[in-house]
Design an enzyme around this catalytic site. Structure first.
Site, PDB file in Angstrom:
ATOM      1  N   HIS A  62       0.842  -1.170   0.267  1.00  0.00           N
ATOM      2  CA  HIS A  62      -0.002  -0.280  -0.376  1.00  0.00           C
ATOM      3  C   HIS A  62       0.445   1.570  -0.028  1.00  0.00           C
ATOM      4  O   HIS A  62       0.316   2.282  -0.576  1.00  0.00           O
ATOM      5  CB  HIS A  62      -0.879  -0.138   1.382  1.00  0.00           C
ATOM      6  CG  HIS A  62      -1.622  -0.894   1.320  1.00  0.00           C
ATOM      7  ND1 HIS A  62      -3.603  -1.497   2.155  1.00  0.00           N
ATOM      8  CD2 HIS A  62      -2.233  -1.823   0.583  1.00  0.00           C
ATOM      9  CE1 HIS A  62      -3.580  -2.610   2.341  1.00  0.00           C
ATOM     10  NE2 HIS A  62      -2.962  -2.919   0.680  1.00  0.00           N
ATOM     11  N   HIS A 218      -8.922  -2.036  -5.793  1.00  0.00           N
ATOM     12  CA  HIS A 218      -7.742  -1.919  -4.617  1.00  0.00           C
ATOM     13  C   HIS A 218      -7.033  -3.278  -5.218  1.00  0.00           C
ATOM     14  O   HIS A 218      -5.272  -3.226  -4.981  1.00  0.00           O
ATOM     15  CB  HIS A 218      -8.527  -2.715  -3.128  1.00  0.00           C
ATOM     16  CG  HIS A 218      -7.275  -3.191  -1.998  1.00  0.00           C
ATOM     17  ND1 HIS A 218      -6.296  -1.672  -1.858  1.00  0.00           N
ATOM     18  CD2 HIS A 218      -6.328  -4.016  -1.668  1.00  0.00           C
ATOM     19  CE1 HIS A 218      -5.903  -2.167  -0.726  1.00  0.00           C
ATOM     20  NE2 HIS A 218      -5.131  -4.184  -1.041  1.00  0.00           N
ATOM     21  N   ASP A 222      -2.766  -2.860  -5.204  1.00  0.00           N
ATOM     22  CA  ASP A 222      -1.807  -3.572  -4.619  1.00  0.00           C
ATOM     23  C   ASP A 222      -0.906  -4.087  -6.349  1.00  0.00           C
ATOM     24  O   ASP A 222       0.931  -3.709  -5.640  1.00  0.00           O
ATOM     25  CB  ASP A 222      -1.980  -5.294  -4.426  1.00  0.00           C
ATOM     26  CG  ASP A 222      -3.371  -4.633  -2.674  1.00  0.00           C
ATOM     27  OD1 ASP A 222      -2.556  -4.139  -2.073  1.00  0.00           O
ATOM     28  OD2 ASP A 222      -3.566  -5.874  -2.788  1.00  0.00           O
ATOM     29  N   HIS A 245      -0.247 -11.086  -5.478  1.00  0.00           N
ATOM     30  CA  HIS A 245       1.151 -11.062  -5.050  1.00  0.00           C
ATOM     31  C   HIS A 245       1.458 -11.654  -5.310  1.00  0.00           C
ATOM     32  O   HIS A 245       2.834 -11.137  -6.369  1.00  0.00           O
ATOM     33  CB  HIS A 245       1.550 -10.530  -3.306  1.00  0.00           C
ATOM     34  CG  HIS A 245       0.737 -10.103  -2.375  1.00  0.00           C
ATOM     35  ND1 HIS A 245       0.159  -7.927  -2.660  1.00  0.00           N
ATOM     36  CD2 HIS A 245      -0.690 -10.127  -1.535  1.00  0.00           C
ATOM     37  CE1 HIS A 245      -0.541  -7.615  -1.925  1.00  0.00           C
ATOM     38  NE2 HIS A 245      -1.528  -8.765  -1.473  1.00  0.00           N
TER      39      HIS A 245
END
Length: 283
Positions: A62, A218, A222, A245
C-alpha cells in the site's frame, strides 16, 4: 499492522538522488537497509514482505503504491516494528500525508523500465503478463463467487487519477476466513475500520463500499505497489487476471531475468512521453 496487530511508527525521510527506496528497522540494531527490490521479496502470503537476511518488513504494497503514483524515487522508510501500518486499509492516508509534507524535485533524470517484448507467467487460470506499450497500462480482472464482487475489471493508465480513483480503495476479506487466518498468525489487526468484510451476501461495514467495484480497484492498488519492485517506473501494458502478490512479483522477477525483454531509459531519452508520465504521477 493488519496482520501482526502491533503498533508501529513509520517515518519517511528524503534520500539523495539515485538512492532508491529502502526500509530500516529501528528496533533491530545494525539491521541495515532493506531495499525495495524484487530481490528482497521473502514472502507473498496475504501481503508482500521484504528482507535483507537480518530484518524483515511486511505489507509494503500500500505504501509502495502511493510512492509510485506520487513519483517518489528516493526515500528512507524507518519503522520500529515489522509491519507497515494499515491505517484505513487503503493508500489514501499515505498520499495525503506526503502531499501535505511536500515533494522535492531532484536534478537527476528519472529512470524508466521500458518493456521490449512480451513476458507472461501463468498458474492455472491465473495470468500476469507485460508487453510493449507507449505508456503504463494495467488491466486487472477478478472473479469471486460472492454477489458483492462477482466479475470485475478495471483499466489503469497514466490518465487515471490515482488519488481519487485508486488510493481510497480498501483491502477486503471474508468473515469465514478470519479464524483460519488468525490461526496462521495473520489478520490479527484486521477490523471494520481497515478492511471491507464480506459475510454471506452482505458487506458488513456500516458505511458500505467507497466504489461499486472497490475490490478490483484495490487489486490495482496492490499491483502498482508490487510492480514497483523492479525499481524503475514501467512503460508497458500489463494484464492481470486473478493474479495477487505472488503472480505480480513473479512477473517482475521473470521480466528482469530476461535482459532482452527490457531496457532502462532516462527521461531525456523518452521525448514527448517523459513529460506526461512525470506529470501524471504527481497529479
Amino acid at each position: 499492522g493488519i496482520h501482526t496487530g502491533k503498533h508501529v511508527r513509520l517515518e519517511l525521510s528524503p534520500r539523495p538522488e539515485n538512492s532508491g527506496i529502502s526500509f530500516e528497522r529501528m528496533d533491530i540494531p545494525d539491521s541495515g537497509l532493506i531495499r525495495a527490490h524484487i530481490s528482497s521479496v521473502s514472502s507473498t502470503t496475504r501481503a508482500t514482505s521484504l528482507s535483507n537476511g537480518k530484518a524483515r518488513v511486511t505489507t509494503v504494497e500500500h505504501l509502495l503504491s502511493a510512492l509510485t503514483a506520487l513519483g517518489i524515487d528516493n526515500l528512507l522508510c524507518r519503522m520500529d516494528a515489522e509491519e507497515i501500518p494499515v491505517l484505513d486499509g487503503s493508500s489514501l492516508p499515505f498520499v495525503r500525508a506526503i502531499l501535505k509534507t511536500g515533494i522535492v524535485k531532484q536534478n537527476a533524470p528519472k529512470q524508466f523500465l521500458k518493456v521490449l517484448r512480451k513476458v507472461e507467467v501463468r498458474d492455472g487460470d491465473k495470468l500476469a503478463s507485460i508487453e510493449p506499450a507507449s505508456q503504463l497500462e494495467i488491466e486487472y480482472s477478478i472473479s469471486f463467487p460472492h454477489p458483492a464482487i462477482g466479475t470485475q475489471a478495471f483499466l489503469y493508465s497514466q490518465d487515471t487519477d490515482f488519488a481519487r480513483e485508486i488510493a481510497p480503495s480498501r483491502t477486503f476479506g471474508f468473515l469465514r476466513e478470519g479464524e483460519r487466518m488468525r490461526a496462521m498468525g495473520l489478520a490479527l489487526g484486521g477490523s471494520l475500520e481497515n478492511t471491507v468484510v464480506l459475510d454471506g451476501d452482505t458487506v458488513l461495514n456500516p458505511e458500505g463500499l467507497r466504489f461499486p467495484d472497490e475490490f478490483v480497484r484495490h487489486k490495482v492498488l496492490d499491483a502498482i505497489g508490487d510492480l514497483s519492485l523492479g525499481e524503475h517506473y514501467l512503460i508497458g501494458r500489463i494484464e492481470l487476471h486473478k493474479a495477487g502478490h505472488e503472480m505480480q512479483t513473479r512477473l517482475i522477477r521473470e521480466l528482469l531475468a530476461q535482459e532482452d525483454a527490457y531496457r532502462i531509459v532516462s527521461a531525456q531519452n523518452l521525448g514527448t512521453l517523459a513529460k506526461p508520465l512525470a506529470e501524471s504521477a504527481i497529479a
